[in-house]
Design a protein around this motif. Structure first.
Motif, PDB file in Angstrom:
ATOM      1  N   VAL A 226      -1.327  -0.169  -9.452  1.00 37.45           N
ATOM      2  CA  VAL A 226      -1.126  -1.592  -9.637  1.00 37.45           C
ATOM      3  C   VAL A 226       0.159  -2.141  -9.064  1.00 37.45           C
ATOM      4  N   SER A 227       1.286  -1.263  -9.330  1.00 40.55           N
ATOM      5  CA  SER A 227       2.515  -2.100  -9.028  1.00 40.55           C
ATOM      6  C   SER A 227       2.992  -1.847  -7.516  1.00 40.55           C
ATOM      7  N   TYR A 228       2.506  -1.042  -6.792  1.00 40.48           N
ATOM      8  CA  TYR A 228       2.929  -0.694  -5.595  1.00 40.48           C
ATOM      9  C   TYR A 228       2.918  -2.089  -4.711  1.00 40.48           C
ATOM     10  N   PRO A 229       1.783  -2.720  -4.518  1.00 45.99           N
ATOM     11  CA  PRO A 229       1.746  -3.958  -3.587  1.00 45.99           C
ATOM     12  C   PRO A 229       2.408  -5.153  -4.127  1.00 45.99           C
ATOM     13  N   ASP A 230       2.486  -5.201  -5.507  1.00 47.28           N
ATOM     14  CA  ASP A 230       3.351  -6.236  -6.225  1.00 47.28           C
ATOM     15  C   ASP A 230       4.909  -5.941  -5.831  1.00 47.28           C
ATOM     16  N   MET A 231       5.377  -4.912  -5.931  1.00 44.81           N
ATOM     17  CA  MET A 231       6.787  -4.599  -5.838  1.00 44.81           C
ATOM     18  C   MET A 231       7.131  -4.811  -4.424  1.00 44.81           C
ATOM     19  N   VAL A 232       6.306  -4.674  -3.563  1.00 43.85           N
ATOM     20  CA  VAL A 232       6.530  -4.584  -2.153  1.00 43.85           C
ATOM     21  C   VAL A 232       6.706  -6.301  -1.741  1.00 43.85           C
ATOM     22  N   LEU A 233       5.661  -7.108  -2.397  1.00 44.80           N
ATOM     23  CA  LEU A 233       5.629  -8.438  -2.144  1.00 44.80           C
ATOM     24  C   LEU A 233       7.211  -8.991  -2.925  1.00 44.80           C
ATOM     25  N   MET A 234       7.578  -8.676  -3.938  1.00 43.94           N
ATOM     26  CA  MET A 234       8.807  -9.024  -4.665  1.00 43.94           C
ATOM     27  C   MET A 234       9.744  -8.708  -3.897  1.00 43.94           C
ATOM     28  N   CYS A 235       9.967  -7.564  -3.033  1.00 45.35           N
ATOM     29  CA  CYS A 235      11.038  -7.407  -1.964  1.00 45.35           C
ATOM     30  C   CYS A 235      10.916  -8.021  -0.614  1.00 45.35           C
ATOM     31  N   GLY A 236       9.921  -8.916  -0.673  1.00 44.26           N
ATOM     32  CA  GLY A 236       9.871  -9.498   0.739  1.00 44.26           C
ATOM     33  C   GLY A 236       8.899  -8.861   1.794  1.00 44.26           C
ATOM     34  N   GLY A 237       8.439  -7.812   1.509  1.00 48.58           N
ATOM     35  CA  GLY A 237       7.713  -7.142   2.247  1.00 48.58           C
ATOM     36  C   GLY A 237       6.069  -7.426   2.252  1.00 48.58           C
ATOM     37  N   THR A 238       5.511  -6.895   3.158  1.00 46.92           N
ATOM     38  CA  THR A 238       4.085  -7.090   3.530  1.00 46.92           C
ATOM     39  C   THR A 238       3.240  -5.820   3.095  1.00 46.92           C
ATOM     40  N   PRO A 239       2.651  -5.661   2.146  1.00 51.73           N
ATOM     41  CA  PRO A 239       1.539  -4.628   1.844  1.00 51.73           C
ATOM     42  C   PRO A 239       0.368  -4.506   2.797  1.00 51.73           C
ATOM     43  N   ILE A 240       0.187  -3.322   3.370  1.00 48.24           N
ATOM     44  CA  ILE A 240      -0.701  -3.221   4.427  1.00 48.24           C
ATOM     45  C   ILE A 240      -1.624  -2.251   3.735  1.00 48.24           C
ATOM     46  N   ILE A 241      -2.895  -2.608   3.192  1.00 45.65           N
ATOM     47  CA  ILE A 241      -3.796  -1.719   2.194  1.00 45.65           C
ATOM     48  C   ILE A 241      -4.881  -1.347   3.132  1.00 45.65           C
ATOM     49  N   ILE A 242      -4.910   0.195   3.195  1.00 50.02           N
ATOM     50  CA  ILE A 242      -5.968   1.092   3.686  1.00 50.02           C
ATOM     51  C   ILE A 242      -6.861   1.549   2.377  1.00 50.02           C
ATOM     52  N   GLU A 243      -8.268   1.687   2.662  1.00 48.65           N
ATOM     53  CA  GLU A 243      -9.073   2.050   1.706  1.00 48.65           C
ATOM     54  C   GLU A 243      -9.325   3.440   1.811  1.00 48.65           C
ATOM     55  N   GLY A 244      -9.255   3.931   0.657  1.00 47.31           N
ATOM     56  CA  GLY A 244      -9.911   5.453   0.704  1.00 47.31           C
ATOM     57  C   GLY A 244     -11.258   5.303   0.140  1.00 47.31           C
ATOM     58  N   SER A 245     -12.317   5.896   0.927  1.00 52.20           N
ATOM     59  CA  SER A 245     -13.585   5.543   0.516  1.00 52.20           C
ATOM     60  C   SER A 245     -14.135   6.392  -0.735  1.00 52.20           C
ATOM     61  N   LEU A 246     -14.976   5.707  -1.589  1.00 51.17           N
ATOM     62  CA  LEU A 246     -15.644   6.687  -2.505  1.00 51.17           C
ATOM     63  C   LEU A 246     -15.959   8.276  -1.786  1.00 51.17           C
ATOM     64  N   GLU A 247     -16.678   7.889  -0.695  1.00 53.24           N
ATOM     65  CA  GLU A 247     -17.579   9.241   0.096  1.00 53.24           C
ATOM     66  C   GLU A 247     -16.230  10.092   0.618  1.00 53.24           C
ATOM     67  N   ASN A 248     -15.101   9.525   0.810  1.00 54.49           N
ATOM     68  CA  ASN A 248     -13.954  10.330   1.049  1.00 54.49           C
ATOM     69  C   ASN A 248     -13.341  11.040  -0.144  1.00 54.49           C
TER      70      ASN A 248
END
Ligand code: PLP
Length: 400
Positions: free
Chosen positions: A126-148
């Motif tokens: 949970v902390s990764y995207p919010d830490m990036v946001l706090m530092c002014g960056g933009t998190p780019i989320i890519i999904e690892g699917s259940l199937e993979n």
């Protein structure tokens, strides 16, 4: 409130809070609640580590230390990286902070400019995207699917990279899924990174030692040695040695980055606790028998929880390679009615109703960026786990 920083408005409060608060309320009201939310080993810190801390106090090692770690600890970390990961770092390439969390945060503060992109595979800690946001960056989320197996593919990584990409945050074995990338899977990802020299890797190896055979842990700079000049290898003693409260994490990386991180730390926490640093020296250089002991216990519990959850109606629980979490899908429970009469529309409904009906606290998958799933920690005794799983089976069996 106008007084508060704009950056804070972009950050979500901890999503695990709601279920923790609710579990606390039920407990206070006298209900029998089992918490499977903990992100820490239930075992005690090894005795020789405690002894080293007591000795440090008695020897007066109770003053400020160099900002990013005492030389003795840095040397122990250099030796650890060489012994366990085949990575060659100099003392000047090591940073020690108040937990892996501060080390990751220091690195982001030290490198991100507004608009910089950081690739974060989901499900994520949970902390990764919010830490990036706090530092002014933009998190780019890519999904690892259940199937993979909750892992991202090289094609997904390739497609997510832009000229603004600064980091890939990589975590294997993962919190929250326990998914681990084998050497070949990791090499396929590092091959992509080799084609994009402006992208750096922040690898969070916190669960390195909680990895179950035949799966073997590997870290990016080990699999692709040429990446070492743009890799920050983050690790810590919290999970490996049952030392979450001692607050010691560390990283190896290029000297310029390590110096920048020290600058950040020098203006925030100064140095990690002197006593904990001496305890960490003992953990890294002393007897290592805690590691296989804990791994075997966690593996037994993993097998227990996976087998029992897979017998719950509507639940499908992949068997993870490491860490102490499972991340079952509850697709088969969506649209069904809980004992309260509420129809379960998503994973948040599922965890709320499960807590209400059976007193079992788990965390909903949406908090980690992929659902409908939930995360359950099995860092608890076999008896408690069995009881929790029996209750989950009953809850799912009672869904109408
Ligand atoms: C993936 C991951 N990284 C980092 C941390 C932070 O660990 P530390 O106690 O070293 O700050 C955690 C703790 O939950 C974690 O799960």
């Amino acid at each position: 409130m106008a007084f508060l920083a704009n950056a804070l408005a972009r950050v979500k409060p901890s999503p695990t809070m709601a279920v923790t608060t609710k579990a606390g309320e039920l407990k206070a009201a006298g209900r029998d609640v089992i918490g499977l939310g903990a992100g820490e080993p239930d075992f005690d810190t090894p005795e020789h580590v405690k002894d080293a801390a007591i000795r440090a106090i008695r020897d007066g090692r109770t003053k400020y230390t160099p900002v990013d770690g005492i030389p003795e600890l840095k040397d122990a970390i250099v030796e650890k990286f060489s012994r366990e990961n085949g990575l060659s770092y100099a003392r000047s390439q090591i940073s020690v902070g108040c937990g892996g969390k501060q080390v990751l945060y220091n690195a982001l503060v030290a490198t991100l400019n507004p608009g910089d992109e950081v690739i974060v595979p989901a499900p994520y800690w949970v902390s990764y995207p919010d830490m990036v946001l706090m530092c002014g960056g933009t998190p780019i989320i890519i999904e690892g699917s259940l199937e993979n197996g909750f892992k991202i593919t090289p094609d997904q990584l390739e497609a997510a990279i832009t000229p603004r990409t600064k980091w890939l945050i990589f975590n294997s074995p993962s919190n929250p899924t326990g998914a681990g990338y084998c050497r070949a899977e990791l090499k396929a990802l590092t091959d992509v990174l080799m084609r994009h020299p402006h992208v750096w890797v922040m690898t969070d190896d916190m669960y390195e030692h909680i990895a179950y055979p035949p799966f073997e842990f590997a870290t990016p700079a080990e699999v692709e040695p040429e990446l070492i000049s743009r890799t920050l290898t983050v690790n810590g003693v919290s999970k490996s040695y049952a030392m979450t409260g001692w607050r010691i994490g560390y990283a190896g990386g290029p000297e310029q980055l390590i110096r920048a991180m020290a600058k950040v730390q020098s203006q925030s926490t100064s140095n990690p606790c002197s006593i904990s640093q001496w305890a960490a020296v003992a953990a890294l250089t002393g007897p290592q028998d805690y590691i296989p002991f804990a791994r075997e216990a966690f593996q037994r519990r993993r097998d227990l929880i996976c087998s029992m959850l897979n017998q719950a109606n509507g639940v499908s629980c992949p068997v993870p390679e490491g860490a102490f979490y499972v991340y079952p899908s509850i697709k088969g429970c969506i649209g069904r009615k809980a004992p309260s009469g509420k129809v379960i529309e998503n994973d948040e409904d599922f965890v709320t109703e499960l807590l209400e009906a059976e007193g079992v606290a788990v965390v909903h998958g949406a908090a980690f960026g992929l659902g409908p799933n939930f995360r359950a920690s099995y860092a608890t005794s076999d008896e408690i786990l069995e009881e929790a799983c029996t209750r989950i089976q009953r809850f799912c069996g009672n869904l109408a």
